[in-house]
Design a protein around this motif. Structure first.
Motif, PDB file in Angstrom:
ATOM      1  N   ASP A 154     -34.140  11.716  50.340  1.00 56.84           N
ATOM      2  CA  ASP A 154     -33.259  12.245  49.294  1.00 56.84           C
ATOM      3  C   ASP A 154     -32.474  11.171  48.540  1.00 56.84           C
ATOM      4  O   ASP A 154     -31.472  11.469  47.900  1.00 56.84           O
ATOM      5  N   HIS A 155     -32.936   9.916  48.611  1.00 59.79           N
ATOM      6  CA  HIS A 155     -32.187   8.859  47.933  1.00 59.79           C
ATOM      7  C   HIS A 155     -32.192   9.010  46.415  1.00 59.79           C
ATOM      8  O   HIS A 155     -31.344   8.445  45.735  1.00 59.79           O
ATOM      9  N   ALA A 156     -33.126   9.777  45.883  1.00 52.60           N
ATOM     10  CA  ALA A 156     -33.193   9.963  44.434  1.00 52.60           C
ATOM     11  C   ALA A 156     -32.240  11.046  43.936  1.00 52.60           C
ATOM     12  O   ALA A 156     -32.101  11.239  42.727  1.00 52.60           O
ATOM     13  N   TYR A 157     -31.569  11.748  44.851  1.00 51.98           N
ATOM     14  CA  TYR A 157     -30.692  12.836  44.441  1.00 51.98           C
ATOM     15  C   TYR A 157     -29.368  12.338  43.881  1.00 51.98           C
ATOM     16  O   TYR A 157     -28.635  13.100  43.247  1.00 51.98           O
ATOM     17  N   GLY A 158     -29.016  11.093  44.170  1.00 53.22           N
ATOM     18  CA  GLY A 158     -27.811  10.519  43.579  1.00 53.22           C
ATOM     19  C   GLY A 158     -26.585  10.473  44.451  1.00 53.22           C
ATOM     20  O   GLY A 158     -25.599   9.832  44.101  1.00 53.22           O
TER      21      GLY A 158
END
Length: 314
Positions: free
Chosen positions: A237-241
């Protein structure tokens, strides 16, 4: 820890690729030391309760893996007969008393169980796992207060992984405060431990479980750890911000399995080969159990209301 890691990694793959497991899943990948370190300090007569992130404590307590896998696939032979899914596991024979999805729900249940142990004069302890987000629920404060007043033999195990879903701890709790401090303010003894060091967790758990068993009242363990995967589901989930890949990588470098392996290497020169062999064996174990679960029967419609509360009509 290796078994838990392998099982959850493979279940994450099946969840993502096959779309046959339809229950929401909360993985403990990266948090294995908190489950193993604490549960191996208990006896089968001590009861463990957890919240939604339940697989690791269930397995660490000795829960039946076959029944867990069958439950995830919704089969009748699952530990909750296919009706509960990932968040509602149970194996009372192993001392895993149950898990539930409502945030903080099992904290009060564990306190009630521990109080009953004390009233019966039984040298047994109840333990309850929860995340840092649950410490902001009213039931946490109420349970601490009740446990302190009645000196019940309960161990509160807070897996502080810094996030409640996508909300960081710093955005939810006042600066300068700690979960440990909140417990101490309620009259509950508390300790903070590196939750990725299985030996430190186990040493602390042995001590506080013994203290609770001897009638010295409740204790809280705040274990600093970190989940690698998303809050719910198999992905990253690192792209969720809300957290970065760099932060995740820093915590992955503190992997509890790698740290334990490094600490054991001098004493056990063949530990790396042993870990590789364990992984191979557990890969085969979970492969066989998944294949078996997929061919087990679903619950019968005839038993749809089994276990449901049905008020008597007047």
């Amino acid at each position: 820890m290796v078994r838990i890691r392998v099982v959850e990694e493979r279940l994450a793959d099946h969840y993502r690729d096959e779309q046959e497991i339809r229950t929401p899943v909360h993985f403990s990948i990266g948090q294995e030391a908190t489950a193993v370190g604490v549960c191996t300090a208990t006896t089968p007569r001590d009861w463990v309760y957890t919240s939604h992130r339940s697989h690791a404590p269930y397995l660490a307590k000795g829960g039946d893996l076959r029944a867990l896998v069958a439950e995830l696939y919704g089969r009748q032979e699952g530990c909750a007969h296919g009706r509960g899914g990932s968040m509602h596991l149970i194996d009372q024979q192993a001392g895993f008393a149950g898990s539930a999805a409502i945030l903080g729900e099992m904290i009060s249940v564990a306190v009630g169980t521990a109080w009953e142990f004390a009233r019966r004069g039984e040298a047994r302890v109840a333990l309850t796992y929860f995340g840092d987000g649950a410490t902001e629920e009213g039931v946490f404060a109420e349970s601490l207060n009740f446990a302190a007043v009645h000196r019940v033999p309960v161990v509160f195990v807070c897996e502080n992984n810094l996030y409640s879903n996508c909300s960081p701890l710093a955005a939810r709790q006042p600066a300068g405060t700690t979960i440990r401090g909140r417990a101490e303010a309620a009259g509950v003894r508390a300790e903070q431990v590196d939750g990725n060091d299985v030996f430190a967790v186990h040493e602390a758990a042995l001590r506080v479980v013994r203290q609770a068993r001897e009638g010295r009242g409740p204790v809280l363990l705040e274990l600093a750890t970190y989940r690698w995967r998303e809050h719910v589901g198999p992905g990253w989930d690192h792209a969720y911000g809300y957290r970065s890949r760099e932060e995740i990588d820093r915590w992955m470098a503190r992997c509890p399995i790698l740290r334990a392996t490094e600490l054991l290497r001098e004493e056990e020169p063949h530990i790396d080969a042993a870990v590789a062999e364990w992984r191979k064996g557990f890969e085969e174990e979970i492969r066989e159990l998944v294949a078996e679960a997929r061919n087990l029967p679903f619950p019968s419609v005839d038993g749809l209301l089994d276990g449901a509360y049905l008020p008597t009509a007047r």
